[in-house]
Design an enzyme around this catalytic site. Sequence first.
Site, PDB file in Angstrom:
ATOM      1  N   ASP A  82       0.834  -1.206   0.000  1.00 26.26           N
ATOM      2  CA  ASP A  82       0.000   0.000   0.000  1.00 26.26           C
ATOM      3  C   ASP A  82       0.873   1.262   0.000  1.00 26.26           C
ATOM      4  O   ASP A  82       2.084   1.211   0.254  1.00 26.26           O
ATOM      5  CB  ASP A  82      -0.891  -0.041   1.251  1.00 26.26           C
ATOM      6  CG  ASP A  82      -2.236   0.621   1.045  1.00 26.26           C
ATOM      7  OD1 ASP A  82      -2.354   1.450   0.129  1.00 26.26           O
ATOM      8  OD2 ASP A  82      -3.159   0.316   1.817  1.00 26.26           O
TER       9      ASP A  82
ATOM     10  N   ASP B 277     -10.579   1.881  -3.798  1.00 25.85           N
ATOM     11  CA  ASP B 277     -11.156   1.549  -2.492  1.00 25.85           C
ATOM     12  C   ASP B 277     -12.674   1.525  -2.567  1.00 25.85           C
ATOM     13  O   ASP B 277     -13.327   1.061  -1.637  1.00 25.85           O
ATOM     14  CB  ASP B 277     -10.734   2.591  -1.442  1.00 25.85           C
ATOM     15  CG  ASP B 277      -9.446   2.194  -0.741  1.00 25.85           C
ATOM     16  OD1 ASP B 277      -8.946   1.088  -1.025  1.00 25.85           O
ATOM     17  OD2 ASP B 277      -8.953   2.985   0.082  1.00 25.85           O
TER      18      ASP B 277
HETATM   19  C1  DGJ Z   1      -5.956   1.651   1.711  1.00 26.30           C
HETATM   20  C2  DGJ Z   1      -6.256   0.443   0.869  1.00 26.30           C
HETATM   21  O1  DGJ Z   1      -6.709   0.817  -0.386  1.00 26.30           O
HETATM   22  C3  DGJ Z   1      -7.264  -0.423   1.604  1.00 26.30           C
HETATM   23  O2  DGJ Z   1      -7.647  -1.504   0.795  1.00 26.30           O
HETATM   24  C4  DGJ Z   1      -6.646  -0.888   2.885  1.00 26.30           C
HETATM   25  O3  DGJ Z   1      -5.560  -1.731   2.612  1.00 26.30           O
HETATM   26  C5  DGJ Z   1      -6.214   0.310   3.720  1.00 26.30           C
HETATM   27  N1  DGJ Z   1      -5.399   1.223   2.979  1.00 26.30           N
HETATM   28  C6  DGJ Z   1      -5.471  -0.145   4.935  1.00 26.30           C
HETATM   29  O4  DGJ Z   1      -4.954   0.888   5.648  1.00 26.30           O
END
Ligand code: DGJ
Length: 726
Positions: free
Chosen positions: A462, A526
């Site tokens: 991430d 997301d």
């Molecule tokens: C952002 C990501 O896009 C999510 O899927 C998740 O992993 C969160 N961060 C976790 O902090």
Amino acid sequence: MPKDSVVNLVPHPNGSENTLPSHVLLDAGGTSLLLDVQGGPQPVPTYWGPRLPWETPQTIDGVLAASHAQRVSGGTDTPAPLTLLPQQSSGWLDTLGLSGHRKGAGFASKLTTVAVESDGESATIWLQDLEMALALKVELAIEPSGLLRQRLTLTNEGKTDYTLDSLSMVFPLPPSATEVLDTTGRHLRERAPQRHDITNGTYQRESFRGRPGADSTLFMAAGPKGFGFGHGLTHAVHLAWSGNSRVGVTRTTSAETFFTVGELLMPGEIILAPGQSYETPWAFAAWGEGLNAVSKQFHDYVRGRPSHPRRPRPVTLNTWEAVYFDHDLEKLAELAEVASKVGAERFVLDDGWFLGRRDDSKGLGDWYVDEEVWPGGLAPLITRVKDTGMEFGLWVEPEMVNPDSDLARNHPDWILKGREELPVSARQQQVLNLSNPEAYDYVRERLLALLNEYDIAYLKWDHNRDLLEAGSGGAPRFHEQTKALYRLLSDLKEAHPEVEIESCASGGARVDLGIADYTDRFHTSDSLDPTERLVNQCYTGIVIPPELLSAHLTTPTVHSSKRQVSVDYSAAVALLGHFGIEWDLTTADENTLAQVEAAVDLWKKNRDLISTGTIVRADLADPSLDVRGVVSKDLTEGLFTITQVTSSPFHPVGNVHFPGLKDDAQYALTVLVDGSEAGPGQTPLPWIQEPPILTGQALADIGVRAPTQFPQTSTVVKVQQVVSGT
Ligand code: DGJ
């Protein structure tokens, strides 16, 4: 540049004894690129697009001669054509290909072609400016898919430092290109399309964020006004780079239209010492009759890379929206069991497992398993996951650090900053300076320790904030940070070649073909909201093939929008991607679990087709409908979704097309998921009752009547060849 390599490996078609050839013609994969080598001080990109029949050298000479401009009033005495490196020294009056200086002097470059090598599918061209002591190498190649790529390398051949401000690549556009399409967005809404007329001047998109960013354009496309998925000669460019970028389309008053593509450099970011070089990232450029053909050139290239993941993509259960930071062995083990029962094959433990990480304010950087939450480490969970038959994946965010972490407390000097104070924080975090060897070694050692200790098959990598004032010792480090990231990913892949990596950045804020070379999947967004995802997946999918794009089944109440959606709708939208689930399935009832299992099963039955076939989207007059599909390479089968996104202005709704099949082959239609409900006054759709046999041409040009469905409902149709054509 090797000074003695002034060679001419491309014979002049008329046998001329010129040192340089008159032209370079690259011709591969149905694409031609014609450069007029002697039409300007630098090669003039006379043509890029569909292959032309270049039967005789006269044809080429004719094309070159026919493109030369005349002198006009108010202009320079020698008309300056668009070249691969526009500079003022040739009389070019518009945007420059190179800008740089030596402490304020030496800005007026005159890089001129001195040598050309070409094998007909790729070319390397050297330019030199003896007075300014600069050399430039231009690399061009056409991939078997017809995709064109270009990269520039600038070398300082002088005795003093050269400060490079910008260096961009040029791709010419035909006069029919009058409209530009690019993508914009934000967190939870990446890659929404926007269109503008191409007018005189430059339309430019820039990313200053140290990653492409949620708002960035993944590609820039140009074509005739209203060009669609299946019509209009369309050209598109993409920069394979995960840092700052600049991409634009320019039309000059001398009637040249072209893309410019390059890395966006911060002031003083690249200072070339004597003998040093700067290499741009690769820029990729596709053309086609509509965006479907453009995406095919990108996808065929991406799929042809040796590093492309080829084993069947595992259905992935991600724990983020199931439990967020609330980690508990028994709960997660139960989730793994339910997930495996519905067919999941990979279980990814998301954020929240490491030291002090109970929420998003602490812990980033302290990459040790938190024994308070995970007494005995991650082994008990991994064993339970593996006992179900699934593989195990782990979330990490290696480039980041929370000020509230041991790492930040012990090594405040490892944090990127451009001034005394820290940059404005985002998600309560800062960015580690990976170009600092100690910081790099620490992160590398921690990741390797985890991979060595545990049976981890997958890392979800991430990157949850944009970079601001990313510097060290007062100098910008955006470029070096991106290079260090690639190095780190490559180190890990070398040590653990079997480990797959997902590129995630608050969802889809780092999607590009640069990082694609080191990773195996992208988190597309997301937002798991199917209605939002339709747009996001469609435009991300112009460059990235579906097997690399996460497509997760959402909870019935979408977390990011509170929209209520059915399992069938969510599954149909996720069908044309790398299927996953992000949902606490332990709370779902038997009936719902059966629906999820059916959705997983449908995807698994079609995953080979989805992972290798050609993605097509239909151009439709009805704005409430979305039709897209995938057609096998041999054109014997296809899988299509007909989605009613909002209510239609038509009642009943009209025909929809299934493009991409073989014109004279005949196909049987099978409805795999029927989204229509025969409500009051509505009879079943005749062709769903008695599916017809239709030719590929009839499916593409006439289509079938779309079912009248409630908004946010999809019908899934399989198309299978029963009689092959010629
Ligand atoms: C952002 C990501 O896009 C999510 O899927 C998740 O992993 C969160 N961060 C976790 O902090």
